[in-house]
Structures are given as structure tokens and as C-alpha cells.
Design an enzyme around this catalytic site. Sequence first.
Site, short mmCIF file in Angstrom:
data_model
loop_
_atom_site.label_atom_id
_atom_site.label_comp_id
_atom_site.label_asym_id
_atom_site.label_seq_id
_atom_site.Cartn_x
_atom_site.Cartn_y
_atom_site.Cartn_z
CD GLU A 16 155.05 42.34 52.75
OE1 GLU A 16 155.51 43.34 53.35
OE2 GLU A 16 154.47 42.41 51.66
CG ASN A 40 152.25 54.78 52.61
OD1 ASN A 40 153.41 55.10 52.85
ND2 ASN A 40 151.86 54.41 51.40
N GLY A 42 154.56 51.43 58.14
CA GLY A 42 154.77 51.28 59.58
C GLY A 42 155.65 50.07 59.77
CG HIS A 43 158.83 49.61 57.86
ND1 HIS A 43 159.78 49.92 56.92
CD2 HIS A 43 157.68 49.41 57.16
CE1 HIS A 43 159.22 49.91 55.71
NE2 HIS A 43 157.95 49.61 55.84
CB THR A 44 157.15 46.60 64.10
OG1 THR A 44 155.90 47.08 63.63
CG2 THR A 44 157.15 46.56 65.62
NE ARG A 146 154.42 67.60 34.65
CZ ARG A 146 154.19 67.72 33.36
NH1 ARG A 146 155.19 67.94 32.53
NH2 ARG A 146 152.98 67.62 32.87
CD GLN A 228 154.23 51.64 50.98
OE1 GLN A 228 155.10 51.94 50.20
NE2 GLN A 228 154.08 52.23 52.15
CB THR A 305 145.49 52.75 60.23
OG1 THR A 305 145.53 51.36 59.85
CG2 THR A 305 146.04 53.60 59.11
N PRO A 308 142.22 46.31 62.02
CG PRO A 308 140.11 45.36 62.39
CD PRO A 308 140.84 46.67 62.38
N GLY A 417 159.53 34.94 66.00
CA GLY A 417 159.08 35.82 67.07
C GLY A 417 159.44 37.25 66.69
P1 GDP Z 1 156.56 45.80 57.97
O1 GDP Z 1 155.64 46.92 57.61
O2 GDP Z 1 156.81 44.88 56.82
O3 GDP Z 1 157.85 46.26 58.60
O4 GDP Z 1 155.77 44.93 59.08
P2 GDP Z 1 154.97 45.51 60.34
O5 GDP Z 1 155.94 45.97 61.35
O6 GDP Z 1 153.90 46.44 59.91
O7 GDP Z 1 154.20 44.20 60.82
C1 GDP Z 1 154.88 43.04 61.17
C2 GDP Z 1 154.50 42.67 62.62
O8 GDP Z 1 154.94 41.36 62.90
C3 GDP Z 1 155.17 43.55 63.65
O9 GDP Z 1 154.33 43.66 64.77
C4 GDP Z 1 156.44 42.77 64.02
O10 GDP Z 1 156.91 43.05 65.33
C5 GDP Z 1 155.91 41.37 63.93
N1 GDP Z 1 156.90 40.35 63.53
C6 GDP Z 1 157.85 40.43 62.57
N2 GDP Z 1 158.45 39.22 62.41
C7 GDP Z 1 157.84 38.39 63.28
C8 GDP Z 1 157.98 37.00 63.56
O11 GDP Z 1 158.77 36.28 62.96
N3 GDP Z 1 157.13 36.47 64.51
C9 GDP Z 1 156.21 37.24 65.18
N4 GDP Z 1 155.44 36.65 66.08
N5 GDP Z 1 156.07 38.54 64.94
C10 GDP Z 1 156.86 39.11 63.99
P1 IMO Z 2 154.28 48.83 55.16
O1 IMO Z 2 155.51 49.51 54.63
C1 IMO Z 2 150.15 47.57 54.53
C2 IMO Z 2 147.73 49.98 51.81
C3 IMO Z 2 146.56 50.67 52.48
C4 IMO Z 2 145.56 50.69 51.34
C5 IMO Z 2 146.46 50.95 50.12
C6 IMO Z 2 146.52 52.42 49.70
O2 IMO Z 2 154.07 49.01 56.61
O3 IMO Z 2 154.22 47.40 54.71
P2 IMO Z 2 147.75 54.54 50.73
O4 IMO Z 2 147.58 55.22 52.05
O5 IMO Z 2 149.13 54.08 50.45
O6 IMO Z 2 147.18 55.34 49.58
O7 IMO Z 2 146.80 53.23 50.83
O8 IMO Z 2 147.76 50.51 50.49
N1 IMO Z 2 149.05 50.24 52.43
C7 IMO Z 2 149.67 49.38 53.24
N2 IMO Z 2 149.28 48.19 53.73
N3 IMO Z 2 151.39 48.03 54.81
C8 IMO Z 2 151.81 49.20 54.30
O9 IMO Z 2 153.08 49.66 54.47
C9 IMO Z 2 150.93 49.96 53.50
N4 IMO Z 2 151.01 51.15 52.86
C10 IMO Z 2 149.87 51.30 52.21
O10 IMO Z 2 146.09 49.91 53.58
O11 IMO Z 2 145.00 49.42 51.17
MG MG Z 3 153.84 47.79 58.27
#
Ligand code: GDP
Ligand code: IMO
Ligand code: MG
Length: 434
Positions: A16, A40, A42-44, A146, A228, A305, A308, A417
Site C-alpha cells: 500500500e 516476503n 518489500g518496502h520502498t 516447536r 503485508q 518478486t 505483475p 508521488g
Molecule cells: P509497501 O510494501 O506497502 O511498503 O509498498 P511497496 O513499496 O511494495 O509498493 C508501493 C510502491 O508505490 C513503491 O514503488 C513506492 O515507491 C510507490 N509509492 C508509494 N507511494 C506512492 C505515491 O503516492 N505515488 C506514487 N506514484 N508511487 C508511490
Molecule cells: P509488503 O509488506 C504483497 C502475499 C503473497 C501471497 C501471500 C502468501 O511488501 O506489503 P507468503 O510468501 O507470505 O507465504 O505469501 O501473501 N504477500 C504479499 N503481497 N505485499 C507483501 O508484503 C506481501 N507479503 C506476502 O504474494 O499472495
Molecule cells: Mg511491498
Amino acid sequence: MSAQNVTVIGLQWGDEGKGKVVDALAHRCTYVVRYCGGANAGHTVTVGGQRFALHLIPCGILHSHVHNIVGNGIVFDPPTALKEIAGLRERGVHVEGDNLHVSGAAHVVMPWHKLQDTLSEAALGAAKIGTTARGIGPCYSDKAARTTAVRVADLLDESVLREKVLRIVDVKNRIFAALYDAQPLDAQAIAAEYADYGRQLAPLVCNTSAMLRRAVLGGERILFEGGQGSMLDLDHGTFPFVTSSSVTACGVPGGAGVPPCSLGQVVGVMKAYNTRVGAGPFPTEQDNDTGNRIRERGKEYGTTTGRPRRCGWLDAFAVRYAADLSGVSEIALSLLDVLSGFDEIKVCVGYRKNGQDVEDFDPVGLDGVECVYETLPGWKEELTGCQRFTDLPPAAQRYVTRIEELVGRPVGLIGVGPGRENTIIHLTRVQGLS
Ligand code: GDP
Ligand code: IMO
Ligand code: MG
């Protein structure tokens, strides 16, 4: 108590934009804590045009004064963490025992967990969950079992580790051979490899929950960084298409080792639309031009990963459920800029099933639901330059206001953005920002 703290969680199916929100709030915090999941996630975070993708290390690491905690609720993957730490150091980020602390009680993702994740998904074929193949589910399964679990503290004592690895690998080899006809794992080699990881990680390992409870008593400001999203929660998500941990705000006390009253303000992060990676129900999915357009404008490809992401209209009915579940105090609305250019924007405001309105969102009963949509006017302007709410085109302002009504919470922050600077501070009550 702990009103100064902040909990940041995802309200949809992950991705999100939690990383960006954590980064925006972390500068006023002393601790940033991961409490659920593992690699699992991935926080950007995008700072000054540089993009950081964090998997196991909390996003507070980009703020030099912050103590970053990998809590007991995490499933910790040593080679992935060490690679991430090395990558951060190469880019000039300080990561040492004085700003990164890993719980000795966190469970270790071992090679057999990743192998099992991959073999099990392959065997399921069309019925697979679509996991990230990071060994998350198998590691949490062993935690619950356990006797076949390894914890971070075990890595620090080579003889304890060797005894465990030899015993567990014997069990796993027999199971994998019987179920999947797999080649045996080499227990001695794994024990040596993980003992070496233990030596490298030793300066970071400590009793993080005691550290955090002291911080709570001392009134230090803590940010809990969710992984997640609520719809992937083991108990409250779209089971079995979920992850294996408690990812909502309800998971914070257990996964960090703090009292439930420590959560502070709960910021629920939601996209202006919906996405999902992996299999499972997604009522508002648009497997068509609308979804493709959102995917391309929003660069909706997995941070972990590269897969898409499935894309669709905002499901406000599901978000309301997630917000109520975690006691969300305000929303951080991300990626609003992605919706520029649509003539009309649809929002799902409820479901109908068997000809009847659905009263309560029920993750158990999503089969056969039909979405009830409301249609709002779109806008053409790009939003990335907007700095205040009033800079947004009227139709975008109206969209935000409608989300507040439907989710029943104020929108505190608005993302226009990916950059740190592309955030509109709106109605937030988070201390230091409001
Ligand atoms: P997270 O797992 O919740 O931290 O989110 P992710 O990093 O996996 O995916 C969010 C994507 O949206 C990343 O590529 C961010 O750089 C991008 N992003 C976050 N907020 C915004 C926004 O307000 N606008 C745009 N265009 N991109 C954003
Ligand atoms: P962030 O923190 C999006 C999804 C996987 C799969 C399900 C189970 O970046 O938001 P797992 O490997 O946890 O057993 O996979 O959960 N999933 C995520 N989808 N963002 C994530 O993390 C996720 N972590 C797990 O795609 O559907
Ligand atoms: Mg993510």
C-alpha cells in the site's frame, strides 16, 4: 498511555506504500519496529531520487538517530538480511549494533523452509497460494510445531545449532523424499553455514522486547511498522490465500513484546485503488484495460518478486472492515496521482450476494459476491506537484472526501508521488506532523 506512538499498517493486500509512510513519520521516532512477516515484505522508500527496497530491515534505518528493531514475531532469513545490510552499507547507510537490533526470540528461516515453500507450491499446481517463496509459511508452521524450530539465539551457540540442525534435517529429508522425491539436504554444511551467519549477526542480537518495554515506560516514541496488508492476515484475511502471521494492529503486542496499550495512533495505509499479488479472491479486480492502465501508471510490479500485481478499483467496503478491525485512527492515502486521466473512477461501496445486500464484510464468504459501485468524476491533471489539499483538482478532492466518508476516518496524509517530498499533510493527528 503511549499516545505518542504510531502503528502503520496496510489496509488492503499489501504494497500500500507503508515504506514511504514509515519514512515520513520515522524522523520524530526513537524506535522503528517490524513485528510480523519476514523477507516476503518489500518496502520502498525513495529519498533524493535514490530508491531503497527494504525486506527485513525496518525503514527507520534511513534516519540516523533511529533504533531499528526486528521483533520476536519476525521470521528472520540470515543470508537475505546480511545481503540487505551489506547493500545499505555500500550506499553509505550506517547499520551496526548501535542502530539495528534483532530479537534472539525471532524464528530463523532455514533452507528447508524455502525448499518446502517452493516444492509445496509446485505440487499444488493451479491450487497454489502464489507465495513469495521466501519460506514464510513453513517457518511459522515449525514455530507452532516447536520441536522443529530454530531461533536467532540458537545461531549463537554452535553446538546447540548443530544438534538441532542434524535432528531437524533428518526429519525434513524423510518428509521431502516421501512427498516430493527430493534430494537430501546436507545437515553438516547447513550447520556450518548458519553458525557463520550467527557469528556475523551476534553484535545485533539482543532482548528486543525488554528494550521496547523500557522505551514504553520511559515515554520514548515508538513506530510499529506493519508488513503485508490486513486482507493477508492469517486470521482475518482471505484464508487460505493469506500469509502466515498476524499483520494487523492486533499483531503488534505479540510480535513486538509490548503491552496492547502501546500502539498509539494507528495509521492505516491504503492505495487509491486496489492491488493484489498471488492467488485468491479480489472482488474489484479489473482484468482489462482499466487494470492494465493502473498497473503501468502505478508501476505495479512486486518489490520482492517482480511479479505483475493484479489491479482493480478501490474496494472501500473491504478497507472499512480492515480499518475497524485495527482501530485505525487515520488514513494515509497513497498513489492518488496514479488515477489522473480517467474520465470516471469507480469505488466499491458494498457487496450483494444471492440478490441481497451484504451487511458485514466477511472474508469467509467472498465467493459469488457482486460489487456495488459508485461512480465519481475523474480528473486530467497530474498531481505530483501538489503540495496542499487545495492544490488538488476539485474532482480529486471530492474523491478523497468520499473515501473519508466510506471508511469513516480522516485522511491524514496523501501520496502524490513516490518521493519523500511527494506527500500532502492533510488532516493528520500524528504528533510532530499536525
Ligand atoms: P509497501 O510494501 O506497502 O511498503 O509498498 P511497496 O513499496 O511494495 O509498493 C508501493 C510502491 O508505490 C513503491 O514503488 C513506492 O515507491 C510507490 N509509492 C508509494 N507511494 C506512492 C505515491 O503516492 N505515488 C506514487 N506514484 N508511487 C508511490
Ligand atoms: P509488503 O509488506 C504483497 C502475499 C503473497 C501471497 C501471500 C502468501 O511488501 O506489503 P507468503 O510468501 O507470505 O507465504 O505469501 O501473501 N504477500 C504479499 N503481497 N505485499 C507483501 O508484503 C506481501 N507479503 C506476502 O504474494 O499472495
Ligand atoms: Mg511491498
